[in-house]
Design a protein around this motif. Structure first.
Motif, short mmCIF file in Angstrom:
data_model
loop_
_atom_site.label_atom_id
_atom_site.label_comp_id
_atom_site.label_asym_id
_atom_site.label_seq_id
_atom_site.Cartn_x
_atom_site.Cartn_y
_atom_site.Cartn_z
N TYR A 168 0.82 -1.22 0.00
CA TYR A 168 0.00 0.00 0.00
C TYR A 168 0.85 1.26 0.00
O TYR A 168 0.60 2.20 -0.77
N VAL A 169 1.84 1.30 0.87
CA VAL A 169 2.63 2.53 1.00
C VAL A 169 3.99 2.17 1.56
O VAL A 169 4.13 1.24 2.36
N ILE A 170 5.00 2.94 1.12
CA ILE A 170 6.38 2.75 1.57
C ILE A 170 6.87 4.09 2.10
O ILE A 170 6.63 5.14 1.49
N ASP A 171 7.55 4.07 3.24
CA ASP A 171 8.02 5.35 3.78
C ASP A 171 9.23 5.84 2.98
O ASP A 171 9.80 5.12 2.16
N ASN A 172 9.59 7.08 3.18
CA ASN A 172 10.64 7.71 2.37
C ASN A 172 12.00 7.01 2.50
O ASN A 172 12.80 7.00 1.56
N SER A 173 12.26 6.41 3.66
CA SER A 173 13.54 5.74 3.86
C SER A 173 13.58 4.35 3.24
O SER A 173 14.63 3.72 3.16
N GLN A 174 12.41 3.84 2.80
CA GLN A 174 12.24 2.51 2.22
C GLN A 174 12.59 1.40 3.21
O GLN A 174 12.95 0.29 2.83
N THR A 175 12.45 1.71 4.49
CA THR A 175 12.68 0.68 5.53
C THR A 175 11.37 0.21 6.16
O THR A 175 11.34 -0.84 6.79
N ALA A 176 10.30 0.99 6.01
CA ALA A 176 9.01 0.62 6.59
C ALA A 176 7.95 0.67 5.49
O ALA A 176 7.98 1.54 4.61
N TYR A 177 7.02 -0.27 5.55
CA TYR A 177 5.97 -0.31 4.54
C TYR A 177 4.75 -1.04 5.09
O TYR A 177 4.83 -1.77 6.10
N LEU A 178 3.62 -0.82 4.43
CA LEU A 178 2.36 -1.48 4.79
C LEU A 178 1.93 -2.38 3.64
O LEU A 178 2.01 -1.97 2.48
N GLN A 179 1.46 -3.57 3.97
CA GLN A 179 1.04 -4.51 2.93
C GLN A 179 -0.27 -5.18 3.32
O GLN A 179 -0.71 -5.11 4.47
N LYS A 180 -0.89 -5.82 2.36
CA LYS A 180 -2.16 -6.49 2.59
C LYS A 180 -2.02 -7.58 3.64
O LYS A 180 -1.03 -8.31 3.67
N ASP A 181 -3.03 -7.69 4.49
CA ASP A 181 -3.07 -8.73 5.52
C ASP A 181 -3.66 -10.00 4.90
O ASP A 181 -4.83 -10.02 4.49
N LEU A 182 -2.86 -11.05 4.83
CA LEU A 182 -3.30 -12.32 4.25
C LEU A 182 -3.74 -13.32 5.30
O LEU A 182 -3.89 -14.51 5.02
#
Length: 482
Positions: A78-92
């Motif tokens: 869904y979204v990646i933070d500017n540092s590319q170390t944190a992100y959100l993904q679909k819950d499976l």
């Protein structure tokens, strides 16, 4: 998970969805250093991930994008933070294939439902390997673009230094290095222009609403088809019975032909080698995480790995080409130290069915075939009498009728003796499954009574799993017995 990581993921969620996070559940750690949590509110549930390794993250983001374009079920990012170390993904969801296997095996053994789950996975694997890799930019793969000689030597030395040495297995270093060189040369002669998932095992496959999805493929690179299949079928703690491994291999090859034509004999020859290198990589991980990092749960996989290795050494011809490697692997299987990590007790599962001859004899879906079928139609039928027609073989009036007005006990006496003989032998030979069927005209009275009596006898006399299924139960017009 550190509080500042929770804060980063919470902020990312609230900024992207314009909603407050009501709950944060830290998810159990895996074999990697990535950290995961589930962020949720009344509207949605999302998986938040944190990984300081940016290059690994970039590979994961790229693979996810390409797989989704090919309709391969992986989590949407869904979204990646500017540092590319944190992100959100679909819950499976929460259920991995490993979780499902653990639950099923405890209750019913390696069941038809388990087999169906593997078939679903094996239908998707060629799609990932062939279609999924078509538009991959392999320069983004991390740490290597391909499962090349360097990658293989890393795995083999991982095995040597973190498993062999820490388990105190003796070896001739130069002779073993020479075999490693020859072994990698052999493996690299296999066709290898496909996407290799790298860690295609039961903990990285999710089950949700009858569908399979895939996670943690950030270590993917270009490689041979056989490696991922070896990872799945020889996943140590999944503990797949060998007869099913053979069935799954044939099924995979059938599915693969829809995407890429291969010589099946050649594929199988190379498959043995890739099973072996995958086993050694896994044992290296068990040694590093278990012996070196003192994470004891990794050591619990060692007995399964030894069992798989013993089988491979008995059946694979490839190891004879690498004498020092063969010697070392035999030392591993004979090590008293490694054998001290005992396998949990494996129980035989006896599947007992009642059925109606009008519908036909049930098929043994364990994959073994065979088993027993006993015809109960010679027994006086209580179903001929109106007072028993709405009852079944578990109801007390029917039980009393059969035990006092029929020869059911005389019928069952040799049946129990015969089944005793098979159960004892199956336990001694470490067999996984036995099927016993009782049939009568309607599958409601005599066969049901017989199935229940056998189940009671086995549960009282053996430490095994007993699974009873009455095939016509849904058709009984009965009042349940109290």
């Amino acid at each position: 998970m550190k509080q500042n990581i929770k804060n980063i993921l919470t902020e990312l969620f609230e900024e992207y969805f314009s909603e407050k996070v009501n709950n944060i559940e830290v998810l159990p750690p895996s074999g990697s250093y990535r950290e995961y949590c589930r962020l949720s509110n009344s509207h949605r549930s999302i998986i938040g991930a944190y990984n300081s390794d940016v290059k690994e993250n970039e590979a994961f983001f790229h693979f996810s994008e390409q797989f989704l374009k090919k309709n391969i079920r992986v989590p949407e990012i869904y979204v990646i933070d500017n540092s590319q170390t944190a992100y959100l993904q679909k819950d499976l969801g929460n259920t991995t294939l490993f979780d499902f296997l653990s639950s099923e095996n405890k209750n019913t053994g390696f069941s038809e439902v388990t087999v169906d789950a593997y078939y679903k996975v094996l239908r998707e694997l060629p799609k990932i390997q062939v279609l999924g890799g078509e538009q991959i930019n392999y320069s983004l793969c991390y740490p290597r673009a391909a499962f090349d000689k360097q990658s293989m030597m890393w795995d083999l030395n991982y095995f040597k230094y973190y498993f062999l040495k820490l388990a105190k297995i003796p070896f001739d270093e130069q002779a073993l290095e020479d075999d490693f060189e020859a072994f990698t040369k052999y493996l690299l002669s296999a066709e290898n222009g496909f996407f290799m998932y790298r860690d295609f095992q039961s903990r990285n496959i999710m089950l949700n609403n009858g569908e399979v999805s895939f996670i943690d493929y950030q270590g993917g690179r270009k490689g041979a088809l056989q490696y991922d299949l070896a990872s799945l079928l020889y996943d140590s703690k999944a503990n797949i019975p060998q007869q099913f491994r053979e069935k799954f291999l044939e099924f995979y090859l059938e599915q693969l032909q829809n995407f890429h034509q291969v010589d099946t004999d050649e594929f199988k020859n190379y498959f043995q080698g890739f099973v072996l290198i995958r086993m050694m990589q896994a044992m290296g991980a068990y040694g590093f995480r278990g012996f070196y990092e003192k994470k004891s749960h990794f050591l619990k996989s060692i007995p399964y790995a030894l069992k798989n290795l013993e089988y491979l050494l008995k059946t694979a011809s490839i190891t004879t080409k690498f004498p020092e490697l063969l010697k070392v692997l035999k030392e591993v299987t004979h090590s008293e130290f490694l054998r001290s990590f005992n396998l949990p007790e494996k129980k035989l599962t006896v599947h007992i069915n009642s059925f109606s001859y009008k519908k036909g004899i049930p098929v043994d879906k364990s994959g073994n075939g065979g088993g027993f079928v006993f015809d109960c139609r010679a027994i006086f039928n209580p179903g001929r009498f109106d007072e028993y027609k709405k009852l079944n073989g578990k109801d007390n009036p029917v039980i009393e009728f059969l035990e006092t007005k029929s020869e059911i006990n005389k019928f069952l006496k040799p049946v129990l003796k015969l089944i005793n003989q098979s159960v004892k032998t199956y336990i001694e030979r470490d067999f996984a499954s036995l099927c016993v069927n009782f049939g009568c005209t309607g599958g409601q009275h005599r066969s049901v009574y017989s199935a229940e009596k056998l189940a009671e006898h086995l549960r009282n006399n053996y430490n095994i799993n007993v699974v009873v299924s009455h095939k016509e139960e849904k058709n009984w017009n009965v009042k349940k017995s109290v």
